[in-house]
Enzyme design. Structure first.
Site, PDB file in Angstrom:
ATOM      1  N   PRO A 166      -6.370 -21.558  12.703  1.00  0.00           N
ATOM      2  CA  PRO A 166      -6.645 -22.174  13.900  1.00  0.00           C
ATOM      3  C   PRO A 166      -8.018 -21.628  13.910  1.00  0.00           C
ATOM      4  N   ARG A 183       1.606  -7.321  -4.373  1.00  0.00           N
ATOM      5  CA  ARG A 183       1.140  -8.016  -3.053  1.00  0.00           C
ATOM      6  C   ARG A 183       2.216  -8.829  -2.814  1.00  0.00           C
ATOM      7  N   SER A 212      -8.955  -2.727   9.265  1.00  0.00           N
ATOM      8  CA  SER A 212      -8.933  -3.894   8.550  1.00  0.00           C
ATOM      9  C   SER A 212     -10.489  -4.444   8.498  1.00  0.00           C
ATOM     10  N   ASN A 241      -9.766  -6.655   1.644  1.00  0.00           N
ATOM     11  CA  ASN A 241      -8.732  -7.013   0.978  1.00  0.00           C
ATOM     12  C   ASN A 241      -8.455  -6.329  -0.374  1.00  0.00           C
ATOM     13  N   LYS A 269      -0.272 -15.581  -4.221  1.00  0.00           N
ATOM     14  CA  LYS A 269       0.261 -17.116  -4.070  1.00  0.00           C
ATOM     15  C   LYS A 269      -0.113 -17.844  -5.394  1.00  0.00           C
ATOM     16  N   ASP A 307       0.826  -1.244  -0.016  1.00  0.00           N
ATOM     17  CA  ASP A 307      -0.096  -0.007   0.001  1.00  0.00           C
ATOM     18  C   ASP A 307       0.774   1.265   0.063  1.00  0.00           C
ATOM     19  N   SER A 309       1.385  -7.478   8.835  1.00  0.00           N
ATOM     20  CA  SER A 309       0.303  -7.463   8.191  1.00  0.00           C
ATOM     21  C   SER A 309      -0.383  -8.905   7.534  1.00  0.00           C
ATOM     22  N   TYR A 333      -3.898 -10.636  14.805  1.00  0.00           N
ATOM     23  CA  TYR A 333      -3.657  -9.941  13.985  1.00  0.00           C
ATOM     24  C   TYR A 333      -5.004  -8.895  13.940  1.00  0.00           C
ATOM     25  N   GLU A 384     -10.813  -7.448   8.617  1.00  0.00           N
ATOM     26  CA  GLU A 384     -10.563  -8.730   9.498  1.00  0.00           C
ATOM     27  C   GLU A 384     -10.880  -8.599  10.589  1.00  0.00           C
TER      28      GLU A 384
HETATM   29  P1  NAP Z   1       2.637  -4.997   3.936  1.00  0.00           P
HETATM   30  O1  NAP Z   1       3.039  -4.799   2.348  1.00  0.00           O
HETATM   31  O2  NAP Z   1       3.225  -6.177   4.615  1.00  0.00           O
HETATM   32  O3  NAP Z   1       3.619  -3.787   4.333  1.00  0.00           O
HETATM   33  C1  NAP Z   1       3.687  -3.480   5.671  1.00  0.00           C
HETATM   34  C2  NAP Z   1       4.803  -2.352   5.963  1.00  0.00           C
HETATM   35  O4  NAP Z   1       4.625  -2.198   7.350  1.00  0.00           O
HETATM   36  C3  NAP Z   1       5.929  -2.499   5.491  1.00  0.00           C
HETATM   37  O5  NAP Z   1       6.429  -1.452   4.891  1.00  0.00           O
HETATM   38  C4  NAP Z   1       6.880  -3.027   6.716  1.00  0.00           C
HETATM   39  O6  NAP Z   1       8.355  -2.548   6.382  1.00  0.00           O
HETATM   40  C5  NAP Z   1       6.303  -2.023   7.686  1.00  0.00           C
HETATM   41  N1  NAP Z   1       6.546  -2.317   9.039  1.00  0.00           N
HETATM   42  C6  NAP Z   1       6.366  -3.620   9.796  1.00  0.00           C
HETATM   43  N2  NAP Z   1       6.609  -3.412  10.996  1.00  0.00           N
HETATM   44  C7  NAP Z   1       6.939  -2.088  11.132  1.00  0.00           C
HETATM   45  C8  NAP Z   1       7.776  -1.475  12.173  1.00  0.00           C
HETATM   46  N3  NAP Z   1       7.898  -2.243  13.377  1.00  0.00           N
HETATM   47  N4  NAP Z   1       8.147  -0.134  12.116  1.00  0.00           N
HETATM   48  C9  NAP Z   1       8.068   0.417  10.909  1.00  0.00           C
HETATM   49  N5  NAP Z   1       7.325  -0.161   9.722  1.00  0.00           N
HETATM   50  C10 NAP Z   1       7.150  -1.370   9.840  1.00  0.00           C
HETATM   51  O7  NAP Z   1       1.290  -4.621   4.212  1.00  0.00           O
HETATM   52  P2  NAP Z   1      -0.062  -3.885   3.157  1.00  0.00           P
HETATM   53  O8  NAP Z   1      -0.662  -4.904   2.360  1.00  0.00           O
HETATM   54  O9  NAP Z   1       0.652  -2.518   2.383  1.00  0.00           O
HETATM   55  O10 NAP Z   1      -0.953  -3.279   4.083  1.00  0.00           O
HETATM   56  C11 NAP Z   1      -0.802  -1.815   4.605  1.00  0.00           C
HETATM   57  C12 NAP Z   1      -1.693  -1.694   5.752  1.00  0.00           C
HETATM   58  O11 NAP Z   1      -2.899  -1.892   5.684  1.00  0.00           O
HETATM   59  C13 NAP Z   1      -1.162  -2.598   7.227  1.00  0.00           C
HETATM   60  O12 NAP Z   1      -1.206  -1.922   8.278  1.00  0.00           O
HETATM   61  C14 NAP Z   1      -2.269  -3.604   6.759  1.00  0.00           C
HETATM   62  O13 NAP Z   1      -2.695  -4.277   8.189  1.00  0.00           O
HETATM   63  C15 NAP Z   1      -3.506  -2.894   6.643  1.00  0.00           C
HETATM   64  N6  NAP Z   1      -4.439  -3.481   5.894  1.00  0.00           N
HETATM   65  C16 NAP Z   1      -4.113  -4.023   4.463  1.00  0.00           C
HETATM   66  C17 NAP Z   1      -5.206  -4.610   3.678  1.00  0.00           C
HETATM   67  C18 NAP Z   1      -4.820  -5.653   2.468  1.00  0.00           C
HETATM   68  O14 NAP Z   1      -5.651  -6.170   2.029  1.00  0.00           O
HETATM   69  N7  NAP Z   1      -3.361  -5.171   1.964  1.00  0.00           N
HETATM   70  C19 NAP Z   1      -6.462  -4.702   4.151  1.00  0.00           C
HETATM   71  C20 NAP Z   1      -6.799  -3.980   5.227  1.00  0.00           C
HETATM   72  C21 NAP Z   1      -5.936  -3.516   6.014  1.00  0.00           C
HETATM   73  P3  NAP Z   1       9.361  -3.948   5.831  1.00  0.00           P
HETATM   74  O15 NAP Z   1       9.205  -3.540   4.471  1.00  0.00           O
HETATM   75  O16 NAP Z   1      10.541  -3.383   6.544  1.00  0.00           O
HETATM   76  O17 NAP Z   1       8.900  -5.187   6.311  1.00  0.00           O
HETATM   77  N1  GDD Z   2      -2.188 -16.809   2.631  1.00  0.00           N
HETATM   78  C1  GDD Z   2      -3.065 -17.998   2.141  1.00  0.00           C
HETATM   79  N2  GDD Z   2      -2.296 -18.927   1.752  1.00  0.00           N
HETATM   80  N3  GDD Z   2      -4.304 -17.942   2.396  1.00  0.00           N
HETATM   81  C2  GDD Z   2      -5.222 -19.195   1.848  1.00  0.00           C
HETATM   82  C3  GDD Z   2      -4.387 -20.105   1.465  1.00  0.00           C
HETATM   83  C4  GDD Z   2      -2.936 -20.017   1.227  1.00  0.00           C
HETATM   84  O1  GDD Z   2      -2.444 -21.097   0.930  1.00  0.00           O
HETATM   85  N4  GDD Z   2      -5.220 -20.938   1.145  1.00  0.00           N
HETATM   86  C5  GDD Z   2      -6.491 -20.619   1.400  1.00  0.00           C
HETATM   87  N5  GDD Z   2      -6.330 -19.249   1.846  1.00  0.00           N
HETATM   88  C6  GDD Z   2      -7.442 -18.412   2.563  1.00  0.00           C
HETATM   89  C7  GDD Z   2      -7.155 -18.043   3.988  1.00  0.00           C
HETATM   90  O2  GDD Z   2      -7.695 -19.013   4.905  1.00  0.00           O
HETATM   91  C8  GDD Z   2      -8.221 -16.692   3.978  1.00  0.00           C
HETATM   92  O3  GDD Z   2      -9.279 -16.810   4.321  1.00  0.00           O
HETATM   93  C9  GDD Z   2      -7.958 -16.073   2.428  1.00  0.00           C
HETATM   94  O4  GDD Z   2      -7.424 -17.112   1.715  1.00  0.00           O
HETATM   95  C10 GDD Z   2      -7.361 -14.764   2.386  1.00  0.00           C
HETATM   96  O5  GDD Z   2      -5.930 -15.058   2.838  1.00  0.00           O
HETATM   97  P1  GDD Z   2      -4.791 -14.058   2.854  1.00  0.00           P
HETATM   98  O6  GDD Z   2      -4.826 -13.667   1.435  1.00  0.00           O
HETATM   99  O7  GDD Z   2      -3.644 -14.484   3.698  1.00  0.00           O
HETATM  100  O8  GDD Z   2      -5.461 -12.550   3.301  1.00  0.00           O
HETATM  101  P2  GDD Z   2      -6.377 -12.250   4.597  1.00  0.00           P
HETATM  102  O9  GDD Z   2      -7.808 -12.041   4.145  1.00  0.00           O
HETATM  103  O10 GDD Z   2      -6.083 -13.381   5.763  1.00  0.00           O
HETATM  104  O11 GDD Z   2      -5.656 -11.036   5.145  1.00  0.00           O
HETATM  105  C11 GDD Z   2      -5.404  -9.864   4.244  1.00  0.00           C
HETATM  106  O12 GDD Z   2      -6.524  -8.854   4.286  1.00  0.00           O
HETATM  107  C12 GDD Z   2      -6.827  -8.403   5.464  1.00  0.00           C
HETATM  108  C13 GDD Z   2      -8.013  -7.481   5.090  1.00  0.00           C
HETATM  109  O13 GDD Z   2      -9.174  -8.419   5.151  1.00  0.00           O
HETATM  110  C14 GDD Z   2      -4.260  -9.076   4.850  1.00  0.00           C
HETATM  111  O14 GDD Z   2      -3.795  -8.093   3.827  1.00  0.00           O
HETATM  112  C15 GDD Z   2      -4.547  -8.390   5.958  1.00  0.00           C
HETATM  113  O15 GDD Z   2      -3.362  -7.531   6.467  1.00  0.00           O
HETATM  114  C16 GDD Z   2      -5.744  -7.480   5.908  1.00  0.00           C
HETATM  115  O16 GDD Z   2      -5.984  -6.751   6.955  1.00  0.00           O
END
Ligand code: NAP
Ligand code: GDD
Length: 323
Positions: A277, A182, A123, A176, A190, A13, A82, A147, A125
């Site tokens: 879990p 990603r 989130s 998501n 994946k 992001d 995250s 989380y 979540e």
């Molecule tokens: P991401 O790709 O995993 O990026 C996470 C970032 O946080 C990275 O830049 C990481 O740095 C940094 N970070 C982790 N621990 C830190 C610390 N102790 N101090 C400073 N920086 C730290 O996650 P994203 O998908 O961009 O998501 C961004 C935010 O939105 C997160 O808060 C996530 O929980 C939230 N969110 C994401 C989604 C989604 O679907 N993507 C949905 C809802 C909410 P490094 O590069 O050094 O690891």
């Molecule tokens: N990662 C992963 N790997 N997920 C799997 C797999 C696998 O092999 N097989 C099935 N899944 C299912 C997970 O059980 C979950 O229900 C769904 O796919 C999505 O998993 P993720 O892509 O890991 O995302 P998430 O929904 O757990 O969390 C992401 O979205 C949140 C917002 O709802 C992350 O970006 C969080 O940081 C974010 O808050």
């Protein structure tokens, strides 16, 4: 020229938000944590146009120093642990960063830069074992992982600082969102990376967990626009952001494999190692408040998103293995 501070700028992001803010004429300050190797691959194309500064969400003093030095107008707090499965193996670290990290950032802002506007990355979540379908701003939370529990704290402490100290602090409850940037362990990437490897003869199967889980998947480029819009409002308010469509992991596999002419049933194997879990079975957003008040709508459909990601993985792997 307004100044924005982005924590988590090296993440998915952060990289899209930095691009978006540069396009709007902002000076962008990116907060990075100290690591033994640089993790700038997602922002490599931007490093000459942004300022990177070291600080960590564990360390209040480092955050206060950054706010003192750069006096940002807007703070986007995206940094977090995250990955949901990692929160069971590292629950305390996840709480430190995703919960207490938020209050450290808010404290730094309250003490040093109370006139700034603050965005918290909440989130979907947090809805967890959902109390209603679809989920909106008023839907009660029922978090299902360390989380999500930590994110609920981050969410409510943001509301609390807004109400206690009159700060402009808001939470975006984002569903998501995905992109070619990603992380490889999240299920969309994946799958698209697995499809590309199988298509190119680099793998012959893809091992996944729960295929029946449903998510509301959108495109990150659309979602960072919503973050910015939230900080441009007259009043600070929280918003749900999502597409309003939900798809199972199985449907995701169908769309990704069929894009390259393959049948997912020939390659996908379920593996207990990837079950959680406690699962979040279904997420789907009611983003009508964002539509009405922010004028926000997603532009990229689910199919377009998955095709974009498969194509990007194919291109990347072809480049890598042709050399
Ligand atoms: P991401 O790709 O995993 O990026 C996470 C970032 O946080 C990275 O830049 C990481 O740095 C940094 N970070 C982790 N621990 C830190 C610390 N102790 N101090 C400073 N920086 C730290 O996650 P994203 O998908 O961009 O998501 C961004 C935010 O939105 C997160 O808060 C996530 O929980 C939230 N969110 C994401 C989604 C989604 O679907 N993507 C949905 C809802 C909410 P490094 O590069 O050094 O690891
Ligand atoms: N990662 C992963 N790997 N997920 C799997 C797999 C696998 O092999 N097989 C099935 N899944 C299912 C997970 O059980 C979950 O229900 C769904 O796919 C999505 O998993 P993720 O892509 O890991 O995302 P998430 O929904 O757990 O969390 C992401 O979205 C949140 C917002 O709802 C992350 O970006 C969080 O940081 C974010 O808050």
């Amino acid at each position: 020229m307004p100044t924005a501070l982005v924590t988590g700028i090296t993440g998915q992001d952060g990289s899209y938000l930095a691009e978006f803010l540069l396009g709007k004429g902002y000076e962008v300050i990116g907060l990075v944590r100290r690591t033994s190797r640089l993790t700038y691959d997602r922002i490599q194309h931007l490093v000459d146009r942004i300022e990177l500064v070291q600080a960590d969400l564990h360390d209040l003093g480092s955050l206060m120093d950054v706010l003192n030095k750069y006096a940002p107008d807007e703070i986007y707090n995206l940094a977090a642990q995250s990955f949901v499965p990692a929160s069971w193996s590292q629950p305390i670290l996840t709480g430190e960063v995703n919960a207490l990290g938020v209050v450290r950032m808010l404290e730094a802002m309250r003490l040093v830069r109370p006139q700034a506007r603050f965005y918290q990355a909440s989130s979907s979540e947090m809805f967890g074992k959902v109390r209603e379908v679809p989920q909106k701003e008023t839907t009660p939370f029922y978090p299902r992982s360390p989380y999500a529990v930590a994110k609920v704290y981050g969410h409510w402490i943001t509301v609390n600082y807004r109400e206690s100290y009159n700060l402009f602090a808001v939470s975006g409850i984002l569903f998501n969102h995905e992109s070619p940037r990603r992380g490889l362990e999240f299920v969309t990437r994946k799958v698209t990376n697995g499809v590309a490897k199988i298509k190119l003869g680099l793998a012959d199967e893809l091992r996944l967990g729960n295929l029946e889980a449903k998510r509301d998947w959108g495109y990150t480029g659309d979602y960072v626009r919503a973050m910015w819009l939230m900080l441009q409002q007259d009043e600070p308010e929280d918003f749900v952001i999502g597409t309003g469509e939900t798809h199972s992991v199985r449907e995701l596999c169908e769309v990704a494999f069929s894009h390259v002419g393959l049948d997912y049933r020939d390659y996908v194997k379920q593996d207990p190692r990837f079950f959680r879990p406690a699962e979040v079975d279904i997420l789907v957003a009611d983003a009508s408040k964002a539509r009405e008040k922010l004028g926000w709508e997603p532009r990229v459909t689910f199919e377009e998103l998955i095709h974009m990601m498969v194509d990007a993985d194919l291109e990347r792997l072809e480049r890598k293995y042709k050399q």
